[in-house]
Structure formats: structure tokens, C-alpha cells
Design a protein around this motif. Sequence first.
Motif, PDB file in Angstrom:
ATOM      1  N   LEU A 186      -4.815  27.588 -27.297  1.00 23.30           N
ATOM      2  CA  LEU A 186      -5.485  28.205 -28.447  1.00 23.30           C
ATOM      3  C   LEU A 186      -6.754  27.476 -28.851  1.00 23.30           C
ATOM      4  CD1 LEU A 186      -5.556  30.198 -30.833  1.00 23.30           C
ATOM      5  CD2 LEU A 186      -4.083  28.595 -32.083  1.00 23.30           C
ATOM      6  N   TRP A 187      -6.673  26.161 -29.027  1.00 24.18           N
ATOM      7  CA  TRP A 187      -7.809  25.426 -29.578  1.00 24.18           C
ATOM      8  C   TRP A 187      -9.058  25.419 -28.696  1.00 24.18           C
ATOM      9  CZ3 TRP A 187      -9.538  23.563 -34.070  1.00 24.18           C
ATOM     10  CH2 TRP A 187      -8.648  23.539 -35.139  1.00 24.18           C
ATOM     11  N   PRO A 188      -8.947  25.232 -27.375  1.00 29.40           N
ATOM     12  CA  PRO A 188     -10.177  25.322 -26.568  1.00 29.40           C
ATOM     13  C   PRO A 188     -10.857  26.685 -26.685  1.00 29.40           C
ATOM     14  CG  PRO A 188      -8.431  24.254 -25.325  1.00 29.40           C
ATOM     15  CD  PRO A 188      -7.790  24.786 -26.571  1.00 29.40           C
ATOM     16  N   LEU A 189     -10.066  27.759 -26.683  1.00 31.87           N
ATOM     17  CA  LEU A 189     -10.645  29.094 -26.833  1.00 31.87           C
ATOM     18  C   LEU A 189     -11.260  29.276 -28.216  1.00 31.87           C
ATOM     19  CD1 LEU A 189      -7.957  31.331 -25.075  1.00 31.87           C
ATOM     20  CD2 LEU A 189     -10.268  30.810 -24.263  1.00 31.87           C
ATOM     21  N   LEU A 190     -10.584  28.779 -29.232  1.00 33.70           N
ATOM     22  CA  LEU A 190     -11.080  28.920 -30.598  1.00 33.70           C
ATOM     23  C   LEU A 190     -12.430  28.242 -30.769  1.00 33.70           C
ATOM     24  CD1 LEU A 190     -10.312  29.951 -33.433  1.00 33.70           C
ATOM     25  CD2 LEU A 190      -9.252  27.726 -33.850  1.00 33.70           C
ATOM     26  N   MET A 191     -12.561  27.031 -30.270  1.00 35.62           N
ATOM     27  CA  MET A 191     -13.829  26.311 -30.395  1.00 35.62           C
ATOM     28  C   MET A 191     -14.916  26.899 -29.501  1.00 35.62           C
ATOM     29  SD  MET A 191     -13.716  23.944 -32.731  1.00 35.62           S
ATOM     30  CE  MET A 191     -12.904  25.252 -33.666  1.00 35.62           C
ATOM     31  N   LEU A 192     -14.523  27.421 -28.338  1.00 38.95           N
ATOM     32  CA  LEU A 192     -15.502  28.084 -27.478  1.00 38.95           C
ATOM     33  C   LEU A 192     -16.084  29.307 -28.165  1.00 38.95           C
ATOM     34  CD1 LEU A 192     -16.958  28.516 -24.773  1.00 38.95           C
ATOM     35  CD2 LEU A 192     -14.909  29.736 -23.969  1.00 38.95           C
ATOM     36  N   PHE A 193     -15.223  30.134 -28.732  1.00 36.81           N
ATOM     37  CA  PHE A 193     -15.700  31.330 -29.432  1.00 36.81           C
ATOM     38  C   PHE A 193     -16.488  30.968 -30.684  1.00 36.81           C
ATOM     39  CE2 PHE A 193     -11.995  33.617 -27.317  1.00 36.81           C
ATOM     40  CZ  PHE A 193     -12.823  34.210 -26.365  1.00 36.81           C
ATOM     41  N   ALA A 194     -16.115  29.866 -31.340  1.00 39.44           N
ATOM     42  CA  ALA A 194     -16.865  29.421 -32.513  1.00 39.44           C
ATOM     43  C   ALA A 194     -18.293  29.050 -32.131  1.00 39.44           C
ATOM     44  CB  ALA A 194     -16.159  28.235 -33.168  1.00 39.44           C
TER      45      ALA A 194
ATOM     46  N   LEU B 284     -19.979  30.024 -29.392  1.00 37.63           N
ATOM     47  CA  LEU B 284     -20.689  31.235 -28.965  1.00 37.63           C
ATOM     48  C   LEU B 284     -21.098  32.091 -30.155  1.00 37.63           C
ATOM     49  CD1 LEU B 284     -18.515  32.238 -25.866  1.00 37.63           C
ATOM     50  CD2 LEU B 284     -20.834  31.302 -25.837  1.00 37.63           C
ATOM     51  N   GLY B 285     -20.218  32.189 -31.150  1.00 29.63           N
ATOM     52  CA  GLY B 285     -20.546  32.969 -32.339  1.00 29.63           C
ATOM     53  C   GLY B 285     -21.677  32.354 -33.140  1.00 29.63           C
ATOM     54  N   LEU B 286     -21.635  31.031 -33.309  1.00 31.85           N
ATOM     55  CA  LEU B 286     -22.700  30.356 -34.051  1.00 31.85           C
ATOM     56  C   LEU B 286     -24.039  30.466 -33.332  1.00 31.85           C
ATOM     57  CD1 LEU B 286     -20.793  27.144 -35.215  1.00 31.85           C
ATOM     58  CD2 LEU B 286     -21.623  28.999 -36.671  1.00 31.85           C
ATOM     59  N   GLN B 287     -24.006  30.439 -32.005  1.00 33.74           N
ATOM     60  CA  GLN B 287     -25.251  30.565 -31.241  1.00 33.74           C
ATOM     61  C   GLN B 287     -25.900  31.929 -31.445  1.00 33.74           C
ATOM     62  OE1 GLN B 287     -23.855  29.580 -27.279  1.00 33.74           O
ATOM     63  NE2 GLN B 287     -24.732  27.529 -27.382  1.00 33.74           N
ATOM     64  N   GLN B 288     -25.089  32.935 -31.729  1.00 33.28           N
ATOM     65  CA  GLN B 288     -25.640  34.268 -31.996  1.00 33.28           C
ATOM     66  C   GLN B 288     -26.242  34.372 -33.391  1.00 33.28           C
ATOM     67  OE1 GLN B 288     -25.812  36.622 -29.548  1.00 33.28           O
ATOM     68  NE2 GLN B 288     -24.956  34.959 -28.294  1.00 33.28           N
TER      69      GLN B 288
ATOM     70  N   GLU C 197     -25.880  18.830 -29.410  1.00 32.39           N
ATOM     71  CA  GLU C 197     -24.964  17.808 -29.924  1.00 32.39           C
ATOM     72  C   GLU C 197     -23.837  18.429 -30.741  1.00 32.39           C
ATOM     73  OE1 GLU C 197     -28.807  16.075 -28.943  1.00 32.39           O
ATOM     74  OE2 GLU C 197     -28.246  17.711 -30.307  1.00 32.39           O
ATOM     75  N   LEU C 198     -24.166  19.399 -31.595  1.00 32.45           N
ATOM     76  CA  LEU C 198     -23.135  20.034 -32.409  1.00 32.45           C
ATOM     77  C   LEU C 198     -22.205  20.872 -31.545  1.00 32.45           C
ATOM     78  CD1 LEU C 198     -21.785  20.671 -35.034  1.00 32.45           C
ATOM     79  CD2 LEU C 198     -23.534  22.399 -35.508  1.00 32.45           C
ATOM     80  N   ALA C 199     -22.767  21.574 -30.584  1.00 35.20           N
ATOM     81  CA  ALA C 199     -21.929  22.371 -29.678  1.00 35.20           C
ATOM     82  C   ALA C 199     -20.946  21.479 -28.931  1.00 35.20           C
ATOM     83  CB  ALA C 199     -22.805  23.140 -28.687  1.00 35.20           C
ATOM     84  N   MET C 200     -21.423  20.339 -28.435  1.00 32.43           N
ATOM     85  CA  MET C 200     -20.552  19.406 -27.732  1.00 32.43           C
ATOM     86  C   MET C 200     -19.474  18.843 -28.655  1.00 32.43           C
ATOM     87  SD  MET C 200     -20.935  18.698 -24.461  1.00 32.43           S
ATOM     88  CE  MET C 200     -20.328  17.023 -24.366  1.00 32.43           C
ATOM     89  N   ALA C 201     -19.858  18.517 -29.894  1.00 28.83           N
ATOM     90  CA  ALA C 201     -18.891  17.964 -30.841  1.00 28.83           C
ATOM     91  C   ALA C 201     -17.777  18.965 -31.131  1.00 28.83           C
ATOM     92  CB  ALA C 201     -19.598  17.575 -32.138  1.00 28.83           C
ATOM     93  N   LEU C 202     -18.142  20.231 -31.324  1.00 30.81           N
ATOM     94  CA  LEU C 202     -17.140  21.257 -31.610  1.00 30.81           C
ATOM     95  C   LEU C 202     -16.228  21.493 -30.414  1.00 30.81           C
ATOM     96  CD1 LEU C 202     -19.335  23.839 -33.561  1.00 30.81           C
ATOM     97  CD2 LEU C 202     -17.586  22.328 -34.511  1.00 30.81           C
ATOM     98  N   LEU C 203     -16.806  21.537 -29.222  1.00 37.60           N
ATOM     99  CA  LEU C 203     -15.979  21.739 -28.029  1.00 37.60           C
ATOM    100  C   LEU C 203     -15.018  20.572 -27.821  1.00 37.60           C
ATOM    101  CD1 LEU C 203     -18.584  23.226 -25.500  1.00 37.60           C
ATOM    102  CD2 LEU C 203     -16.823  24.443 -26.784  1.00 37.60           C
ATOM    103  N   LEU C 204     -15.484  19.362 -28.103  1.00 37.00           N
ATOM    104  CA  LEU C 204     -14.616  18.196 -27.940  1.00 37.00           C
ATOM    105  C   LEU C 204     -13.456  18.237 -28.932  1.00 37.00           C
ATOM    106  CD1 LEU C 204     -14.036  15.558 -26.507  1.00 37.00           C
ATOM    107  CD2 LEU C 204     -15.635  14.410 -28.062  1.00 37.00           C
ATOM    108  N   ILE C 205     -13.706  18.695 -30.151  1.00 37.06           N
ATOM    109  CA  ILE C 205     -12.631  18.856 -31.133  1.00 37.06           C
ATOM    110  C   ILE C 205     -11.540  19.765 -30.575  1.00 37.06           C
ATOM    111  CG2 ILE C 205     -12.050  19.946 -33.354  1.00 37.06           C
ATOM    112  CD1 ILE C 205     -13.338  17.323 -33.846  1.00 37.06           C
ATOM    113  N   GLY C 206     -11.942  20.742 -29.784  1.00 35.55           N
ATOM    114  CA  GLY C 206     -11.001  21.726 -29.268  1.00 35.55           C
ATOM    115  C   GLY C 206     -10.173  21.274 -28.081  1.00 35.55           C
ATOM    116  N   VAL C 207     -10.552  20.182 -27.419  1.00 35.16           N
ATOM    117  CA  VAL C 207      -9.859  19.818 -26.178  1.00 35.16           C
ATOM    118  C   VAL C 207      -9.135  18.477 -26.237  1.00 35.16           C
ATOM    119  CG1 VAL C 207     -11.427  21.195 -24.758  1.00 35.16           C
ATOM    120  CG2 VAL C 207     -11.952  18.772 -25.163  1.00 35.16           C
ATOM    121  N   VAL C 208      -9.136  17.814 -27.395  1.00 37.13           N
ATOM    122  CA  VAL C 208      -8.402  16.545 -27.496  1.00 37.13           C
ATOM    123  C   VAL C 208      -6.896  16.817 -27.503  1.00 37.13           C
ATOM    124  CG1 VAL C 208     -10.252  15.328 -28.690  1.00 37.13           C
ATOM    125  CG2 VAL C 208      -8.551  16.603 -30.020  1.00 37.13           C
ATOM    126  N   PRO C 209      -6.077  15.821 -27.162  1.00 36.79           N
ATOM    127  CA  PRO C 209      -4.621  16.023 -27.174  1.00 36.79           C
ATOM    128  C   PRO C 209      -4.068  16.115 -28.594  1.00 36.79           C
ATOM    129  CG  PRO C 209      -5.154  13.748 -26.635  1.00 36.79           C
ATOM    130  CD  PRO C 209      -6.454  14.492 -26.647  1.00 36.79           C
TER     131      PRO C 209
END
Length: 312
Positions: free
Chosen positions: A231-239, A241-245, A252-264
Motif C-alpha cells: 500500500l505505502w509505496p503505491l500511495l506515495m507514488l500516486f502522491a 504524481l498527483g503533486l507534479q500535476q 528532493e521532495l519527490a525523493m523524500a516522499l518516495l523514501l517515506i513510502g518504502v521504509v520497513p
Amino acid sequence: MNGIEPGALMGPLWTLLAFVGLGWIAARRLAVDPRPIATLLIYLIAPITVFRALTLGGPTPEYLLLTFALFGVSSLVAVAMQRLTRRRFETQESALLAFSSGTGNTGYFGLPVALVLLPPEGVTLYLFCMLGVTLYEFTVGFYLSARGQFSIRQSLVRITRLPLVYAFLAALLASAIGLEVPGAMIDGMAVFPATYTLLGMMIIGMTLGRVSFRELDLRFIGACVAIRYGLWPLLMLFAVLGLQQLMPLSVELAMALLLIGVVPMAANVVVVAMELGIAAEKGALAVLVTTLAAPLLIPLYLGLMLPLVGIT
């Protein structure tokens, strides 16, 4: 950036696993009780760590927006999962699963990884995202966990006793009125982040030192893994992509959000479960499984997601 190697994550992983091992030895050989340590983390070490991080970070409206956005996302995920799982799991398991679904190991594990992958500005952005997750853990998340053992009134009373919220507000107030925390005090608090990490991971080992095969619940662990790495990797990916639109989004912010989504899974799952007396052993096993998988899954996920958001 999409050439992240698993070896880049082995340093943080082995350090954390060494702390887990020390905790296991402390429980098995020294009969150390982890419950007072969990109380110490929740009521003293975590609040001071958050206060220091906010004070040093220099909270701005933009940074705080990230904090409250991640707090809101974490809370919504947790409440949704609590509603979905309360009829499929026992009360304590459902409460622990709801808590764990809204958080991740953004501090003990994610921050060392962020320091490897991100420039200084990206690390600052990540820190304020991390604070939002931490704020969730000790407010909404703590309440959902407490509901596995206590009434609504008792759960709310327990939240009002948590000093982390007051530490968070105190740091914001100090920043708003321009009150500068003395340098000697900041230096004195420098030991708390490392202590927070050390004791937080040792509690997992201490809890595992008491685990028997009866605590091995594959259904519970599977649900935790699905939420954290599904769930979390998909949620942050869509977040992202949505913000980019909607607006220009920095790399840097995109990387930070994606990293939040993939930690254990968060080690605080075990800390809070230990404090409240709800299925801490099952939580420790799930945290260990997701942590061991992290060096393989984080490079895989980031390698797949970064090209999708236009980062090469």
C-alpha cells in the motif's frame, strides 16, 4: 538516482540488526525487562528528540505543511485499516495492525538512508515529513493502539499524558516568538537521537528474546507486509504524481516522499505495544521481517518508481 545498490543500505541495516541482537542478549542473558525502557522512550527520549529536531530544523510554514500533510495521510490510512481489519483480527491484533499501517521506520532506518541518498535540502524535507509520521504515532496511532486494551475515555486520557505533543507545540511556540534555545542545551540534547535509535531497536530484540513459536502468526505478518510494502509505496507514488500535476515539485521532495513510502515497519510498533500490553511479540516478528527485506526491496522499488516520476 535510479541506480541505487542494495549495498548502500547494508550499513544502516547491519547497525540496526546489531542493536536488535544486543536487545536479544539483554533479554536472554541478563533478563532485562523492556517495559520500563519503552516507557522511557515514550515519555522522555522521544519528546526531547522531536523538540531538538524541530528547533534545529527552523520550522517554516512550508516545512510544517509537509509535517501536517504526512500526519493527515498516516492518520487516514490507519483509521481506514482499523475499520477494515477489526472484524478479521482479534481486538489487540487489529489495534496493533491499525497503528502499524499508519507509520514506518522513517527515523531509525529511513533517516540514515536519506543521508546517503539525498542532498542537505532533501534531508531537511525528509525530516519534516518524518516528524509528521512521528506525530501520528503518539496521537492518533497511540489512541488506536490503546483502543485494543482500553475504553475510549481511558485511551484519550493516555494521549493527554504523552509529552511528545507538548514538546512539538513548545518547539513551534519558541520558533513563533523568536525564542532561541541556548546552544549548551542543544548540545546537551545531542545524545538523545542516537539513544532513541539504540533503545528503540534493542526493544525489538528484547521482545524477540521472549517469543515462542506460538507467536508466529503468518496471517498477521502477511497483512503487515502487504500494507507496508504494498500500500505505502503505491500511495506515495500516486502522491508524487498527483503533486507534479498540480505544481512544480522538486526532485528532493519527490525523493523524500518516495523514501517515506518504502521504509520497513516502525520499531515504535513494538515500543507502543509494549507500553500498552498488546501483542508486542507479534509486532516484533513483523518488524524484523520487513527490516530484513528492506535492503532488497528499497532499491527495487526506487529503481522502478524514480523513472515514473521523471527522476533519472
